[in-house]
Design a protein around this motif. Structure first.
Motif, PDB file in Angstrom:
ATOM      1  N   ASP A   1       0.821  -1.212   0.000  1.00 27.03           N
ATOM      2  CA  ASP A   1       0.000   0.000   0.000  1.00 27.03           C
ATOM      3  C   ASP A   1       0.854   1.260   0.000  1.00 27.03           C
ATOM      4  O   ASP A   1       0.519   2.250  -0.628  1.00 27.03           O
ATOM      5  CB  ASP A   1      -0.927   0.018   1.230  1.00 27.03           C
ATOM      6  N   GLU A   2       1.974   1.211   0.731  1.00 24.92           N
ATOM      7  CA  GLU A   2       2.806   2.408   0.845  1.00 24.92           C
ATOM      8  C   GLU A   2       4.263   2.162   0.512  1.00 24.92           C
ATOM      9  O   GLU A   2       5.065   3.097   0.542  1.00 24.92           O
ATOM     10  CB  GLU A   2       2.708   2.984   2.269  1.00 24.92           C
ATOM     11  N   ASP A   3       4.628   0.927   0.211  1.00 29.28           N
ATOM     12  CA  ASP A   3       6.041   0.685  -0.075  1.00 29.28           C
ATOM     13  C   ASP A   3       6.229  -0.509  -1.000  1.00 29.28           C
ATOM     14  O   ASP A   3       5.273  -1.160  -1.418  1.00 29.28           O
ATOM     15  CB  ASP A   3       6.817   0.467   1.229  1.00 29.28           C
TER      16      ASP A   3
ATOM     17  N   ASN B   1       7.423   9.704  -1.596  1.00 27.82           N
ATOM     18  CA  ASN B   1       6.045  10.137  -1.866  1.00 27.82           C
ATOM     19  C   ASN B   1       5.716  11.553  -1.424  1.00 27.82           C
ATOM     20  O   ASN B   1       4.612  12.022  -1.633  1.00 27.82           O
ATOM     21  CB  ASN B   1       5.057   9.191  -1.146  1.00 27.82           C
TER      22      ASN B   1
ATOM     23  N   GLY C   1      10.874   4.220   0.831  1.00 31.77           N
ATOM     24  CA  GLY C   1       9.735   3.367   0.485  1.00 31.77           C
ATOM     25  C   GLY C   1      10.080   2.062  -0.201  1.00 31.77           C
ATOM     26  O   GLY C   1       9.213   1.381  -0.727  1.00 31.77           O
TER      27      GLY C   1
ATOM     28  N   ASP D   1      -4.978  12.210  -2.890  1.00 37.46           N
ATOM     29  CA  ASP D   1      -3.708  12.802  -3.293  1.00 37.46           C
ATOM     30  C   ASP D   1      -3.775  14.321  -3.355  1.00 37.46           C
ATOM     31  O   ASP D   1      -4.823  14.905  -3.580  1.00 37.46           O
ATOM     32  CB  ASP D   1      -3.293  12.284  -4.675  1.00 37.46           C
TER      33      ASP D   1
END
Length: 421
Positions: free
Chosen positions: A38-40, A224, A375, A409
């Protein structure tokens, strides 16, 4: 026969939530397989294969069949370690004819009292890209001597937006007459992109994205954070080329490439000392070793010194072309196999070469560590040094491409998504 089995196997069992980064360098092909979270990104497979001297020329593919064989070897190792096969790939593109520039377009709005909306921003961005493509086409035509050369956009990223001289992070809803948009764009000749598409096809992989390698390196250290104030000069010293990116307050100001890399040092040693390329490479790598005779070490160092002068002049020239920047960043981060040469780092730490450049103080120089890549985590313990940074950056470009559809975003990220190819 083995290669046929390899290709058929990949067609059978692709893993949807994994991506491959292929860093097709002049000296080595590196393959990284990563699980997309999801984030990395989590690296689960690593492979590496040496290229033949004739496979690449100045960072671009010269022998497609040879490069495909090397990619298959690197991929097979990565897949065996990962215990799975990924179907989507991100490939890096390098070479002197890859042009990355940051352009500013000023747009005078016919209705300054009307709030800016996303369709108007799309229109402005389209105009910037059109103008950048014409410039890139002219430049590549001039350098290649081919007026009919076709170029294609490979990467775009938003750098900044100003409305009536006021910097904004979210232009939507603002009123004003003059909108100035800075966008980084990278273009490459279709012949280079076509070769990469062919490689992906031969490997039975779906080409997710092609990325200018210095842009990929900048993505590796930016992560990000849309409001990042990261500022540095990034230099990827490969076997055949040196790729330079200048990043200012989280925005890529531009990228330059020139055709001198680690191989140039080896070739000078081979020529001056009348050695084979392989023997010269061994001497270059082991130059600091006690077992090398002082007389031999002296000859090797003299040969390295000759090429180093030319390389430093290339860095100076590349940085002098960033003429829209008031001051160059005071930090230089290096990656790529060529930067393993200690004399290269020492030369950059000297002061002579930068006298004519707009540095405010002597820049610090250090090699990028995989732990600095935001990430991306490595579960294999095989991604150990600065030579893997470009491949890790390619994973970031793949992540950007796949996950660029979140609802929460910032406008900068939404506009960057609009720019991605």
């Amino acid at each position: 026969m083995v290669l046929e089995k390899f290709r058929k196997a990949r067609k059978k069992a692709p893993a949807d939530d994994y991506i491959v980064a292929l860093d097709i360098g002049t000296e080595f092909v590196k393959a990284l397989i990563a699980k997309v979270g999801d984030e990395d990104l989590e690296i689960v497979g690593v492979g590496r294969s040496r290229q033949e001297v004739s496979d690449m020329h100045s960072g671009a593919i010269a022998d497609i069949a040879g490069v495909v064989r090397n990619c298959e070897e690197a991929l097979a190792d990565a897949e065996e370690q990962a215990g799975l096969q990924a179907k989507r790939v991100v490939i890096g593109i390098a070479g002197e004819l890859v042009k990355g520039v940051t352009d500013t377009i000023r747009y005078r709005r016919p209705q300054p009292d009307r709030p800016l909306d996303s369709s108007e921003m799309e229109f402005i961005i389209e105009k910037v890209q059109e103008r950048a493509q014409i410039k890139a086409q002219r430049q590549i035509a001039l350098e290649s001597g081919n007026d009919e050369v076709e170029v294609k956009l490979v990467n775009s990223a938003l750098v900044s937006i100003h409305i009536d001289g006021y910097k904004v992070s979210n232009p939507i809803g603002f009123q004003g007459r003059d909108v100035a948009v800075q966008i980084y764009t990278a273009f490459a000749p279709m012949v280079h992109i076509g070769a990469l598409e062919r490689v992906a096809d031969e490997l039975s992989l779906e080409l997710l994205a092609v990325a200018a390698e210095p842009f990929a390196v900048s993505r590796s250290v930016l992560g990000n954070d849309a409001s990042s104030n990261f500022t540095a000069i990034l230099a990827d010293v490969g076997g055949g080329t040196t790729d330079i990116a200048v990043v200012n307050d989280g925005g890529v100001e531009g990228t330059k490439m020139f055709g001198i890399g680690g191989r140039s040092f080896t070739q000078t040693i081979a020529s001056d000392m009348e050695l084979s390329y392989k023997d010269a490479e061994k001497l270059k790598i082991n130059i600091g070793h006690d077992q090398i005779k002082p007389s031999v070490a002296k000859e090797v160092n003299e040969a390295i010194g000759k090429t180093l002068e030319v390389w430093i002049a290339g860095v100076e020239l590349a940085l002098s072309e960033f003429d829209s920047i008031d001051h160059l960043p005071n930090r230089m981060l290096l990656c790529g196999g060529g930067s393993s040469l200690e004399k290269l780092v020492t030369a950059l730490e000297g002061s002579e070469w930068r006298k004519e450049l707009p540095f405010t103080k002597q820049p610090t120089v250090h090699l990028i560590s995989p732990s600095e890549v935001i990430g991306v985590t490595d579960t294999t313990n095989d991604v150990t040094d600065h030579t893997f940074i470009t491949a890790m950056g390619l994973l970031r470009v793949g992540y950007d491409t796949i996950l660029g559809s979140g609802e929460g975003d910032s406008i900068k990220e939404k506009l960057n998504r609009l720019l991605r190819i």
